[in-house]
Design a protein around this motif. Structure first.
Motif, PDB file in Angstrom:
ATOM      1  N   ASP A  78       6.581   1.841  -0.569  1.00 27.39           N
ATOM      2  CA  ASP A  78       5.901   1.495  -1.822  1.00 27.39           C
ATOM      3  C   ASP A  78       4.411   1.845  -1.800  1.00 27.39           C
ATOM      4  OD1 ASP A  78       8.247   0.527  -2.880  1.00 27.39           O
ATOM      5  OD2 ASP A  78       7.828  -1.554  -2.369  1.00 27.39           O
ATOM      6  N   SER A  79       3.961   2.540  -0.757  1.00 27.06           N
ATOM      7  CA  SER A  79       2.550   2.917  -0.564  1.00 27.06           C
ATOM      8  C   SER A  79       1.651   1.710  -0.369  1.00 27.06           C
ATOM      9  CB  SER A  79       2.036   3.772  -1.726  1.00 27.06           C
ATOM     10  OG  SER A  79       2.772   4.965  -1.806  1.00 27.06           O
ATOM     11  N   ASP A  80       2.210   0.581   0.034  1.00 27.17           N
ATOM     12  CA  ASP A  80       1.441  -0.623   0.335  1.00 27.17           C
ATOM     13  C   ASP A  80       1.132  -0.624   1.828  1.00 27.17           C
ATOM     14  OD1 ASP A  80       0.317  -3.124   0.623  1.00 27.17           O
ATOM     15  OD2 ASP A  80       2.154  -4.237   0.116  1.00 27.17           O
ATOM     16  N   LEU A  81       0.146   0.179   2.213  1.00 26.94           N
ATOM     17  CA  LEU A  81      -0.170   0.338   3.631  1.00 26.94           C
ATOM     18  C   LEU A  81      -0.712  -0.950   4.239  1.00 26.94           C
ATOM     19  CD1 LEU A  81      -1.670   3.924   3.485  1.00 26.94           C
ATOM     20  CD2 LEU A  81       0.628   3.241   4.133  1.00 26.94           C
ATOM     21  N   ALA A  82      -1.511  -1.701   3.481  1.00 23.85           N
ATOM     22  CA  ALA A  82      -2.023  -2.973   3.987  1.00 23.85           C
ATOM     23  C   ALA A  82      -0.870  -3.957   4.194  1.00 23.85           C
ATOM     24  CB  ALA A  82      -3.052  -3.554   3.026  1.00 23.85           C
ATOM     25  N   VAL A  87       2.952  -6.856   7.951  1.00 23.47           N
ATOM     26  CA  VAL A  87       4.275  -7.124   8.518  1.00 23.47           C
ATOM     27  C   VAL A  87       4.328  -6.666   9.968  1.00 23.47           C
ATOM     28  CG1 VAL A  87       6.739  -6.579   8.375  1.00 23.47           C
ATOM     29  CG2 VAL A  87       5.435  -7.000   6.291  1.00 23.47           C
ATOM     30  N   LEU A  88       3.832  -5.487  10.224  1.00 24.45           N
ATOM     31  CA  LEU A  88       3.861  -4.928  11.573  1.00 24.45           C
ATOM     32  C   LEU A  88       3.055  -5.773  12.549  1.00 24.45           C
ATOM     33  CD1 LEU A  88       4.918  -2.560  13.226  1.00 24.45           C
ATOM     34  CD2 LEU A  88       2.910  -1.273  12.536  1.00 24.45           C
ATOM     35  N   LEU A  89       1.852  -6.155  12.147  1.00 20.96           N
ATOM     36  CA  LEU A  89       0.985  -6.925  13.034  1.00 20.96           C
ATOM     37  C   LEU A  89       1.415  -8.384  13.175  1.00 20.96           C
ATOM     38  CD1 LEU A  89      -2.302  -5.245  11.925  1.00 20.96           C
ATOM     39  CD2 LEU A  89      -1.398  -5.227  14.239  1.00 20.96           C
ATOM     40  N   ALA A  90       2.236  -8.874  12.251  1.00 20.53           N
ATOM     41  CA  ALA A  90       2.756 -10.235  12.386  1.00 20.53           C
ATOM     42  C   ALA A  90       3.737 -10.329  13.547  1.00 20.53           C
ATOM     43  CB  ALA A  90       3.436 -10.675  11.088  1.00 20.53           C
ATOM     44  N   GLY A  91       4.398  -9.224  13.872  1.00 21.17           N
ATOM     45  CA  GLY A  91       5.377  -9.253  14.940  1.00 21.17           C
ATOM     46  C   GLY A  91       4.967  -8.514  16.199  1.00 21.17           C
ATOM     47  N   ASN A  92       3.828  -7.827  16.167  1.00 16.19           N
ATOM     48  CA  ASN A  92       3.445  -6.992  17.298  1.00 16.19           C
ATOM     49  C   ASN A  92       1.919  -6.916  17.369  1.00 16.19           C
ATOM     50  OD1 ASN A  92       3.057  -4.996  19.207  1.00 16.19           O
ATOM     51  ND2 ASN A  92       4.411  -3.513  18.248  1.00 16.19           N
ATOM     52  N   ALA A 131      -0.305   1.562  12.212  1.00 18.25           N
ATOM     53  CA  ALA A 131      -1.292   0.941  13.103  1.00 18.25           C
ATOM     54  C   ALA A 131      -2.610   1.712  13.090  1.00 18.25           C
ATOM     55  CB  ALA A 131      -0.735   0.856  14.520  1.00 18.25           C
ATOM     56  N   ASP A 132      -2.526   3.028  13.116  1.00 16.77           N
ATOM     57  CA  ASP A 132      -3.748   3.838  13.062  1.00 16.77           C
ATOM     58  C   ASP A 132      -4.455   3.659  11.720  1.00 16.77           C
ATOM     59  OD1 ASP A 132      -3.166   4.734  15.612  1.00 16.77           O
ATOM     60  OD2 ASP A 132      -2.558   6.756  14.981  1.00 16.77           O
ATOM     61  N   TRP A 133      -3.678   3.596  10.640  1.00 12.18           N
ATOM     62  CA  TRP A 133      -4.265   3.372   9.324  1.00 12.18           C
ATOM     63  C   TRP A 133      -4.986   2.015   9.293  1.00 12.18           C
ATOM     64  CZ3 TRP A 133      -4.106  -0.367   5.667  1.00 12.18           C
ATOM     65  CH2 TRP A 133      -4.671  -0.062   4.438  1.00 12.18           C
ATOM     66  N   ALA A 134      -4.352   0.978   9.821  1.00 14.86           N
ATOM     67  CA  ALA A 134      -4.955  -0.356   9.816  1.00 14.86           C
ATOM     68  C   ALA A 134      -6.255  -0.368  10.628  1.00 14.86           C
ATOM     69  CB  ALA A 134      -3.971  -1.389  10.379  1.00 14.86           C
ATOM     70  N   ARG A 135      -6.253   0.324  11.762  1.00 17.90           N
ATOM     71  CA  ARG A 135      -7.464   0.374  12.595  1.00 17.90           C
ATOM     72  C   ARG A 135      -8.603   1.068  11.851  1.00 17.90           C
ATOM     73  NH1 ARG A 135      -5.769   3.440  16.682  1.00 17.90           N
ATOM     74  NH2 ARG A 135      -6.752   5.266  15.801  1.00 17.90           N
ATOM     75  N   GLU A 136      -8.291   2.121  11.137  1.00 17.85           N
ATOM     76  CA  GLU A 136      -9.308   2.871  10.403  1.00 17.85           C
ATOM     77  C   GLU A 136      -9.805   2.141   9.156  1.00 17.85           C
ATOM     78  OE1 GLU A 136      -7.481   6.634   9.586  1.00 17.85           O
ATOM     79  OE2 GLU A 136      -7.267   7.099  11.711  1.00 17.85           O
ATOM     80  N   HIS A 137      -9.025   1.219   8.614  1.00 15.07           N
ATOM     81  CA  HIS A 137      -9.377   0.559   7.361  1.00 15.07           C
ATOM     82  C   HIS A 137      -9.790  -0.901   7.507  1.00 15.07           C
ATOM     83  CE1 HIS A 137      -7.352   4.157   5.939  1.00 15.07           C
ATOM     84  NE2 HIS A 137      -8.097   4.020   4.858  1.00 15.07           N
ATOM     85  N   ARG A 138      -9.946  -1.371   8.719  1.00 12.70           N
ATOM     86  CA  ARG A 138     -10.426  -2.743   8.882  1.00 12.70           C
ATOM     87  C   ARG A 138     -11.940  -2.747   8.727  1.00 12.70           C
ATOM     88  NH1 ARG A 138      -9.496  -2.360  15.151  1.00 12.70           N
ATOM     89  NH2 ARG A 138     -11.570  -1.709  15.738  1.00 12.70           N
ATOM     90  N   GLU A 139     -12.455  -3.942   8.495  1.00 14.96           N
ATOM     91  CA  GLU A 139     -13.906  -4.069   8.381  1.00 14.96           C
ATOM     92  C   GLU A 139     -14.532  -3.865   9.753  1.00 14.96           C
ATOM     93  OE1 GLU A 139     -14.995  -7.750   6.554  1.00 14.96           O
ATOM     94  OE2 GLU A 139     -13.461  -7.535   5.017  1.00 14.96           O
ATOM     95  N   PRO A 140     -15.669  -3.179   9.830  1.00 17.77           N
ATOM     96  CA  PRO A 140     -16.307  -2.928  11.127  1.00 17.77           C
ATOM     97  C   PRO A 140     -16.564  -4.239  11.884  1.00 17.77           C
ATOM     98  CG  PRO A 140     -17.395  -1.673   9.401  1.00 17.77           C
ATOM     99  CD  PRO A 140     -16.416  -2.591   8.730  1.00 17.77           C
ATOM    100  N   GLY A 141     -16.207  -4.228  13.168  1.00 11.82           N
ATOM    101  CA  GLY A 141     -16.454  -5.394  14.015  1.00 11.82           C
ATOM    102  C   GLY A 141     -15.473  -6.537  13.828  1.00 11.82           C
ATOM    103  N   ALA A 143     -11.174  -7.908  13.413  1.00 14.40           N
ATOM    104  CA  ALA A 143      -9.764  -7.598  13.594  1.00 14.40           C
ATOM    105  C   ALA A 143      -9.145  -7.369  12.230  1.00 14.40           C
ATOM    106  CB  ALA A 143      -9.072  -8.756  14.306  1.00 14.40           C
ATOM    107  N   TRP A 144      -7.940  -6.827  12.199  1.00 16.64           N
ATOM    108  CA  TRP A 144      -7.242  -6.650  10.928  1.00 16.64           C
ATOM    109  C   TRP A 144      -7.006  -8.017  10.320  1.00 16.64           C
ATOM    110  CZ3 TRP A 144      -6.272  -3.321   7.313  1.00 16.64           C
ATOM    111  CH2 TRP A 144      -5.291  -3.604   6.374  1.00 16.64           C
ATOM    112  N   ARG A 145      -7.366  -8.159   9.065  1.00 15.30           N
ATOM    113  CA  ARG A 145      -7.139  -9.416   8.369  1.00 15.30           C
ATOM    114  C   ARG A 145      -6.000  -9.241   7.398  1.00 15.30           C
ATOM    115  NH1 ARG A 145     -13.118 -11.167   6.750  1.00 15.30           N
ATOM    116  NH2 ARG A 145     -13.960 -10.261   8.595  1.00 15.30           N
ATOM    117  N   SER A 146      -5.058 -10.118   7.483  1.00 16.50           N
ATOM    118  CA  SER A 146      -3.897 -10.057   6.614  1.00 16.50           C
ATOM    119  C   SER A 146      -4.315 -10.282   5.169  1.00 16.50           C
ATOM    120  CB  SER A 146      -2.892 -11.127   7.029  1.00 16.50           C
ATOM    121  OG  SER A 146      -1.856 -11.211   6.110  1.00 16.50           O
ATOM    122  N   SER A 147      -3.896  -9.379   4.294  1.00 19.72           N
ATOM    123  CA  SER A 147      -4.185  -9.565   2.877  1.00 19.72           C
ATOM    124  C   SER A 147      -3.199 -10.544   2.258  1.00 19.72           C
ATOM    125  CB  SER A 147      -4.141  -8.231   2.147  1.00 19.72           C
ATOM    126  OG  SER A 147      -2.856  -7.664   2.248  1.00 19.72           O
TER     127      SER A 147
END
Length: 184
Positions: A78-82, A87-92, A131-141, A143-147
């Motif tokens: 669905d192009s919902d990368l966030a 979902v991915l980071l909730a389990g891994n 995972a690479d997309w999430a790393r590139e799109h998180r706020e600097p400094g 961790a990935w924050r769940s939307s």
């Protein structure tokens, strides 16, 4: 989803597995960069559309960390990368690592229904992409924050109910009870 609506099973089966682009050998001999270059967003979306969204997903049973693979692939489709990252980071905790080094071909991809008649969904390549997309799109400094914080809660509840179900099965079977007591 396509612009005309959800894809049929037949349309999903017609999509060929997407190949991972690789660094050419003559370039690789000059350094130690990764051989696999990773999927582009367009290729990842096409590959995610191959998932049949099985009601009983054997790929999840094949995943050692229990990632809800159909949910993460549905969000990616669905192009919902966030959302896919949530979902991915909730389990891994380390999807960028497992997407590169986990032997998916012997685990989740080996259990994929599509593997019975051809080639499985490239779950590991898609895990790496998200995972690479999430790393590139998180706020600097940070961790990935769940939307969607509720996604993590839902997945935790599923895992808890699965553990309860397993515990109930162990109690009802003398052999499983004996095996469980041997482990402790």
């Amino acid at each position: 989803m396509s612009a005309a609506g959800p894809l049929s099973k037949r349309e999903r089966l017609a999509i060929l597995r997407q190949d991972m682009p690789v660094r050419e050998a003559y370039v690789r001999i000059g350094g130690f960069e990764e051989v696999n270059l990773g999927f582009s967003e367009q290729v990842a979306l096409v590959e995610a559309r191959r998932c049949l969204q099985c009601r009983v997903a054997p790929c999840v049973a094949g995943c050692p960390v229990g990632v809800d693979i159909p949910a993460f692939l549905a969000r990616l489709e669905d192009s919902d990368l966030a959302g896919a990252a949530d979902v991915l980071l909730a389990g891994n905790a380390l999807p960028a690592v497992t997407g590169r080094v986990c032997p998916q071909e012997n685990q989740c991809e080996a259990r994929c229904v599509l593997a019975r008649k051809g080639q499985s969904v490239a779950i590991g390549h898609l895990e790496r992409f998200v995972a690479d997309w999430a790393r590139e799109h998180r706020e600097p400094g940070s961790a990935w924050r769940s939307s969607t914080a509720s996604t993590s809660a839902i997945l935790r509840e599923r895992r808890t109910s699965s553990r309860r179900s397993l515990a109930a099965k162990c109690q009802s079977s003398p052999r499983l009870t004996h095996m469980a007591t041997m482990r402790t």
